[in-house]
Design an enzyme around this catalytic site. Structure first.
Site, PDB file in Angstrom:
ATOM      1  N   SER A 179       0.862  -1.191   0.000  1.00  0.00           N
ATOM      2  CA  SER A 179       0.000   0.000   0.000  1.00  0.00           C
ATOM      3  C   SER A 179       0.893   1.233   0.000  1.00  0.00           C
ATOM      4  CB  SER A 179      -0.895   0.038   1.251  1.00  0.00           C
ATOM      5  OG  SER A 179      -0.130   0.397   2.395  1.00  0.00           O
ATOM      6  N   HIS A 182       2.364   1.503   3.484  1.00  0.00           N
ATOM      7  CA  HIS A 182       3.533   0.655   3.747  1.00  0.00           C
ATOM      8  C   HIS A 182       4.752   1.180   2.970  1.00  0.00           C
ATOM      9  CE1 HIS A 182       0.276  -2.256   4.938  1.00  0.00           C
ATOM     10  NE2 HIS A 182       1.126  -2.498   5.909  1.00  0.00           N
ATOM     11  N   LYS A 185       6.774   3.844   4.692  1.00  0.00           N
ATOM     12  CA  LYS A 185       7.734   3.353   5.699  1.00  0.00           C
ATOM     13  C   LYS A 185       8.988   2.805   5.030  1.00  0.00           C
ATOM     14  CE  LYS A 185       4.957   3.348   9.619  1.00  0.00           C
ATOM     15  NZ  LYS A 185       5.119   3.297  11.059  1.00  0.00           N
TER      16      LYS A 185
END
Ligand code: UPG
Length: 388
Positions: A179, A182, A185
């Site tokens: 996603s 994600h 990060k």
């Protein structure tokens, strides 16, 4: 130690702040209250009522005599970030202050861009502030197991030894997240590793699995210390959602076959892992990665566990998967470094699930059942949840 918890008003930031304070550390929290704002935007609320940050801190002081400092502001505001570090002079900074829901980031362009700007720019400002104020500060950053995706090879702790055409090297483990959240990060991890290598910062990236549970040793001391319990399809994590669905007599919403496997972790272990990371800092120049999960289970296994523990009938419904993810795949994760530091995991147990049923039953009348159904679809560019 002097420890600053960024995102200290959130689901995990608040119990972490309490736990660190309980362990004798001098703690301050920072928050811009974005998490409370998402509730207003989405028209939902935590299942368990939560007090204002100021009340929480006052209750903690009354109960324990311990003070927790507060900084209200936004990491994307560089002046705020620098001033906070200069004022508090932390030895460790625990960074939870990010938009953390994959479905939120996939609502539409606006939410995807917001998620990446908020997360990546906030972390960049923090890295610069540490670089200028004190390079000895240990950054303990919440990453996610979702950074790795589901590769065909074992998932190592952040780094991979590779051999290529007869030569070897140690590289960051390849990432294939699922996603825009994600991905944010992943971008953070690269930026942090860069500053460890170039400026000699010290950092620990905690690639955490899906968290479940709502109570820690500290939050149960008083109802007013409770942390949030999200059950909606945007912010609720899967096991917490299944517990509430069981209590309400709503079918458990398994996406697709449920064969997808995920690393999971009890909230009580989250706070302990962060404590262990802070008390055992990375070396100067070291970018250290811990896979912060205690076991791996498939979504179907989680649903089956909830069904087995619930004292009543439970229906399991397989929905068309609103996400794009593999549902049958290899998944073998190395996660030994936190155990080496002394973590004794709470593995998923019937007792824990039963205690979650009790929390869910107590507040069941606060649930908005329509918020349980997933509306954000990965394949759409603009999901119907938002028209703004
Ligand atoms: N899932 C279902 N049914 C549901 C909700 C989720 O089958 O009702 C599945 C989903 O398809 C996915 C898995 O469960 O495969 C996990 O989903 P979820 O619990 O929403 O976790 P993530 O989207 O991975 O995100 C959570 C946190 C995030 C953190 C991550 C760690 O929100 O901040 O980085 O867990 O893996």
């Amino acid at each position: 130690m002097r420890i600053l918890v960024l995102g200290g008003d959130g689901y995990l930031g608040w119990p972490t702040a309490l736990h660190l304070s309980q362990c004798g550390h001098q703690v301050a929290v920072a928050d811009n209250f974005a998490r409370r704002q998402y509730d207003f935007e989405l028209g939902v609320e935590s299942l368990v009522p939560i007090e204002s940050l100021q009340t929480r801190i006052a209750v903690w002081k009354d109960l324990t005599g311990e003070s927790i400092g507060v900084y209200v502001g936004d990491l994307t505001d560089a002046d705020f970030t620098y001033e906070m570090l200069r004022d508090f002079r932390p030895e460790a900074v625990v960074h939870f202050a990010e938009q953390r829901a994959a479905p939120y980031s996939m609502i539409d362009r606006k939410h995807a861009v917001y998620t990446q700007v908020n997360n990546v720019v906030g972390t960049m400002n923090l890295l610069y502030a540490i670089g200028e104020v004190d390079r000895d500060i240990h950054l303990v950053k919440l990453g996610t197991m979702g950074e790795y995706g589901t590769p065909e090879i074992d998932i190592e702790e952040g780094w991979l030894e590779i051999e290529h055409k007869g030569r070897t090297d140690r590289v960051l483990f390849p990432k294939r997240p699922g996603s825009f959240y994600h991905l944010s990060k992943v971008h953070d991890s690269h930026n942090i590793e860069f500053t460890c290598r170039i400026w000699g910062l010290r950092a620990t990236d905690l690639n955490q699995g899906v968290v479940y549970g709502q109570q820690t040793a500290e939050t149960v001391l008083d109802d007013r210390l409770a942390t949030r319990f999200d059950y909606d399809a945007v912010f609720g994590t899967v096991l917490n959602r299944f517990v509430i669905q069981a209590v309400l007599g709503h079918p458990l919403t398994v996406y697709g076959t449920g064969g997808q496997r995920r690393g999971i972790i009890d909230i009580r272990d989250t706070v302990r892992c962060v404590q262990l990371a802070c008390e055992n800092p990375a070396d100067r120049g070291e970018f250290r990665v811990f896979n912060q999960m205690t076991e791996a289970m498939s979504i179907q296994e989680l649903a089956d566990t909830v069904e087995r523990c619930f004292p009543g009938a439970v229906e399991i419904e397989h929905l068309d998967n609103p996400r794009v993810e593999l549902e049958e795949h290899y998944y073998n994760v190395v996660h030994t470094r936190l155990l080496d530091l002394g973590l004794t995991p709470h593995l998923l147990s019937d007792t824990l699930i039963t205690s979650l049923f009790d929390v869910a039953k107590r507040y069941a009348d606060r649930v908005q059942p329509e918020a349980l159904r997933p509306k954000v679809n990965w394949r759409d560019h603009a999901s119907p949840v938002q028209e703004t």
